[in-house]
Enzyme design. Structure first.
Site, PDB file in Angstrom:
ATOM      1  CD  GLU A  71     -23.787  23.855 -15.792  1.00 48.84           C
ATOM      2  OE1 GLU A  71     -22.843  23.466 -15.198  1.00 48.84           O
ATOM      3  OE2 GLU A  71     -25.027  23.324 -15.938  1.00 48.84           O
ATOM      4  CB  CYS A  76     -15.422  23.432 -14.706  1.00 45.50           C
ATOM      5  SG  CYS A  76     -16.081  22.517 -16.230  1.00 45.50           S
TER       6      CYS A  76
END
Length: 465
Positions: free
Chosen positions: A215, A249
């Site tokens: 991720e 993010c």
């Protein structure tokens, strides 16, 4: 690191596998008990988590609860509601010429899973994948980021007291500890962090053929066309960009605005920043801080690559970077090439969406893509251009809190996905019980082969195989 600690860490995956083998795959009822224990930890130690998050990142209590604790509570409740259904075998039968094949397909845990968390959401990004791993029946080792030390130590203290190491264990340490763990014989590694470190983790895991879920991040483009402007839209973008001081993010990385609404967009952004954080955001209790001094310097360098239209002030001792808007950036500047991951928002005008998409200015494989528009053709054009697994229309960030949406990247933003059922699937693999029941037996499949049998196979392959 003492030798006994190294031995403990190196042998922990095997001990977790042995414990899983001796007790068997946990039933949904056992899984629920483990997850509800995690829920109890979050509720009973809520104040301690909020204090640790404020120490590490200056997070306000509201953001700590909403973006770290509440989403985990929702995830646990959702998984507990559905995990029994996800674990049910899928049975099917298929009639063939001469036999019936019977299939029972079920999900099976990998075994011992390593989870390496990130510093920007140090509770959510360590425990969210752990929820999926536990739901699938795995044992877990969690390595929180050393850049959020107060939260890491709290996780270690609370979880290691509540769970035996053969079931769930937290290990703290620096990059050397992480390297030691990634070279240990885990059955799956889940990593959240930068692309550079993600590559190193994947390379280390490949030496042992250990599967990896990455991720990562990316420059999430945000487009506002001539139909997309509103005060509500600007409010969403400003909130999403400066949440957690921009260290998210899935934050809008760069805002591309149609030239016809460019100036009023900049004016409204400044008004919104003042409404959120006052005239002195450094004094606001609702605005966070940069995690490390190295990251602080990166933000300062970014600010110097354009004309500051809002903010721009900073305080190294306080790790404070004001909510900042920059314009008039020279092509090729690092701020346009690298993920910003902080409270600096480039705002760039454009005249035509097709030309913008064709220019290569947008990272197509970003973690997500945002567009504010009421023009269906423009929205569709953007969706077709982007490779991101999630395209969010007229909102930012909110989609990441939904257990109904698989969260993950593609290309440079990573691979693999989790949250909700996607997490259960990510931390398990399909195991099939295959049986056949013959009512006729054909000897033609055995040697010696013949032309006659070859002709029969070509004619009847659909029913024979």
């Amino acid at each position: 690191m003492p030798d006994h600690d190294i031995h403990f860490l190196k042998t922990l995956p095997e001990r977790q596998r042995e414990e899983l083998l001796s007790t068997g795959r946990p039933s949904p009822e056992v899984v629920k008990k483990q997850l509800l224990k995690l829920k109890t930890i979050l509720l009973e130690h809520e104040a301690a988590f909020i204090e640790a998050l404020h120490s590490d990142l200056g997070k306000p209590a509201f953001e700590s609860f909403s973006s770290e604790i509440a989403v985990l509570l929702n995830e646990i409740e959702y998984v507990c509601k559905h995990v029994a259904q996800w674990n049910r075998p899928v049975r099917s039968r298929h009639l063939k010429l001469g036999y019936v094949e019977s299939l029972k397909r079920m999900r099976h845990p990998y075994g011992s899973v390593l989870i390496i968390g990130s510093w920007n959401y140090p509770v959510q990004l360590t425990l969210m994948p752990a929820i999926g791993a536990i739901a699938a029946g795995n044992r877990c080792v969690i390595k929180p980021s050393e850049h959020a030390p107060a939260t890491a130590e709290l996780l270690k203290e609370i979880i290691n007291h509540a769970f035996p190491p053969e079931q769930l264990h937290v290990v703290t340490g620096d990059a050397q500890t992480a390297s030691l763990l990634t070279s240990s014989p885990f059955d799956l590694i889940f990593f959240t962090g930068s692309g550079k470190t993600g590559k190193a983790v994947a390379e280390q895991a490949a030496k042992q053929l250990t599967p990896v879920i990455l991720e990562l991040g990316g420059k999430n483009p945000c487009i506002m066309d001539e139909t997309g402007f509103s005060k509500a839209a600007i409010r969403d973008i400003v909130w999403g960009k400066f949440l957690n001081a921009g260290q998210t993010c899935i934050a809008p990385d760069t805002l591309f605005v149609h030239h016809s609404i460019y100036e009023k967009t900049l004016t409204e952004i400044s008004a919104c920043v003042s409404a959120f954080y006052g005239e002195r955001p450094q004094a606001s209790g609702d605005y966070g801080r940069i995690c490390t001094h190295a990251h602080f310097q990166k933000m300062v360098d970014f600010i110097g690559q354009g004309i500051v239209r809002e903010g721009g002030t900073h305080d190294r001792n306080d790790r404070y970077i004001a909510p900042t808007v920059v314009t008039d950036i020279k092509p090729g500047s690092p701020i346009l090439e690298e993920e910003i991951f902080g409270p600096v928002l480039p705002v760039i005008p454009y005249t035509d969406l097709k030309s913008l998409l064709a220019s290569g200015s947008l990272q197509r494989d970003a973690l997500t893509g945002y567009i504010f528009s009421s023009n269906k053709e423009q929205i569709q054009l953007f969706k077709e251009h982007m490779l991101s697994p999630t395209i969010s229309v007229n909102q930012v960030i909110q989609h990441a809190a939904s257990p109904f949406i698989a969260f993950g990247g593609v290309g440079r933003s990573g691979y693999g996905a989790y949250h909700g059922k996607a997490g259960f699937l990510a931390f398990s693999y399909e195991k099939t019980d295959y049986r056949t029941y013959h009512y006729l037996r054909f000897q033609g499949k055995f040697p010696p082969y013949s032309d006659r049998n070859m002709k029969a196979l070509k004619k009847l392959r659909r029913w024979l195989l």
